[in-house]
Design a protein around this motif. Sequence first.
Motif, short mmCIF file in Angstrom:
data_model
loop_
_atom_site.label_atom_id
_atom_site.label_comp_id
_atom_site.label_asym_id
_atom_site.label_seq_id
_atom_site.Cartn_x
_atom_site.Cartn_y
_atom_site.Cartn_z
N ARG A 1 -51.63 -62.98 57.03
CA ARG A 1 -51.04 -62.31 58.21
C ARG A 1 -52.12 -61.60 59.01
NH1 ARG A 1 -46.41 -59.80 54.36
NH2 ARG A 1 -44.95 -61.54 54.48
N ASN A 2 -51.92 -61.53 60.34
CA ASN A 2 -52.83 -60.69 61.13
C ASN A 2 -52.37 -59.23 61.02
OD1 ASN A 2 -50.80 -60.16 63.06
ND2 ASN A 2 -51.37 -61.94 64.29
N ALA A 3 -53.12 -58.31 61.61
CA ALA A 3 -52.84 -56.88 61.42
C ALA A 3 -51.43 -56.51 61.90
CB ALA A 3 -53.89 -56.05 62.16
N HIS A 4 -51.04 -57.06 63.04
CA HIS A 4 -49.71 -56.76 63.59
C HIS A 4 -48.62 -57.30 62.66
CE1 HIS A 4 -46.53 -56.12 66.45
NE2 HIS A 4 -46.27 -57.40 66.56
N ARG B 1 -48.85 -57.84 59.49
CA ARG B 1 -48.84 -57.05 58.24
C ARG B 1 -48.05 -55.76 58.44
NH1 ARG B 1 -53.97 -58.65 57.12
NH2 ARG B 1 -54.93 -56.90 58.17
N GLU B 2 -48.32 -55.10 59.56
CA GLU B 2 -47.65 -53.84 59.88
C GLU B 2 -46.13 -54.05 60.00
OE1 GLU B 2 -47.81 -50.77 63.58
OE2 GLU B 2 -49.59 -51.98 63.23
#
Length: 207
Positions: A65-68, A70-71
């Motif tokens: 997953r990218n950071a967004h 993941r969040e």
Amino acid sequence: MKLLHLDAGLIEEQSISRALTARIVERLQATTPEVEIVYRDLVKHPPNHLSGEILAGAGLREGARNAHQREEAEITDMLLEEFLAAEVIVVGAPMYNFAIPSQLKAWLDRILQAGRTFRYTENGSVGLAGGRKVIAVSARGGIYSQGPAVDSDFQERYLRAVFGFIGIDDITVIRAEGVAMGDEMKQRALNTAHEAIAETITSAELA
Ligand SMILES: Cc1cc2nc3c(=O)[nH]c(=O)nc-3n(C[C@H](O)[C@H](O)[C@H](O)COP(=O)(O)O)c2cc1C
């Protein structure tokens, strides 16, 4: 007993649904002193609407997953865990444009998760979140329980359908309707709702 209290009325000081959910929770505290309450204001802290990126991220393993993503996956997990931990869910559901507030829909979009709250089988869907009780407050300007607008109710009927889909058929609706039809109608609607709260929330029922 764990209770999740959700509000979605837009204007805090004027919201009828907020006043009624607060009354319900207050009464539950009086009848069930050991109740543990988690409060979530879906207007002050709305979950993001699902996007293609969020949805795609849900299907990826964490490392991919990218950071967004993941969040957002963490937010979904947190909301799901909060919901699954609750035995009673008190939800304020005003009618806006015949349906529920989009903030509440955004919350439901995080709660309806295949494998967590429902699953599909060869014989259709099976709800996995049964055994919980939902007390929904329905506040609405007009009358939809009878008369010509019955078929325009996409609020109470939707809530019953969506909670039923995940296995919750114990749903009590506390209704204040006709609140935009003059002071007398509004007062009558509030009295009816308060009577329904007093009848619904007894220590015996939730013991
Ligand atoms: C944006 C908006 C849309 C509304 N749409 C409807 C509607 O479709 N039907 C209705 O009967 N009342 C409608 N109303 C009136 C609300 O249902 C009523 O004011 C109710 O008290 C809202 O709950 P709240 O006081 O907790 O915000 C609407 C109100 C707003 C602000």
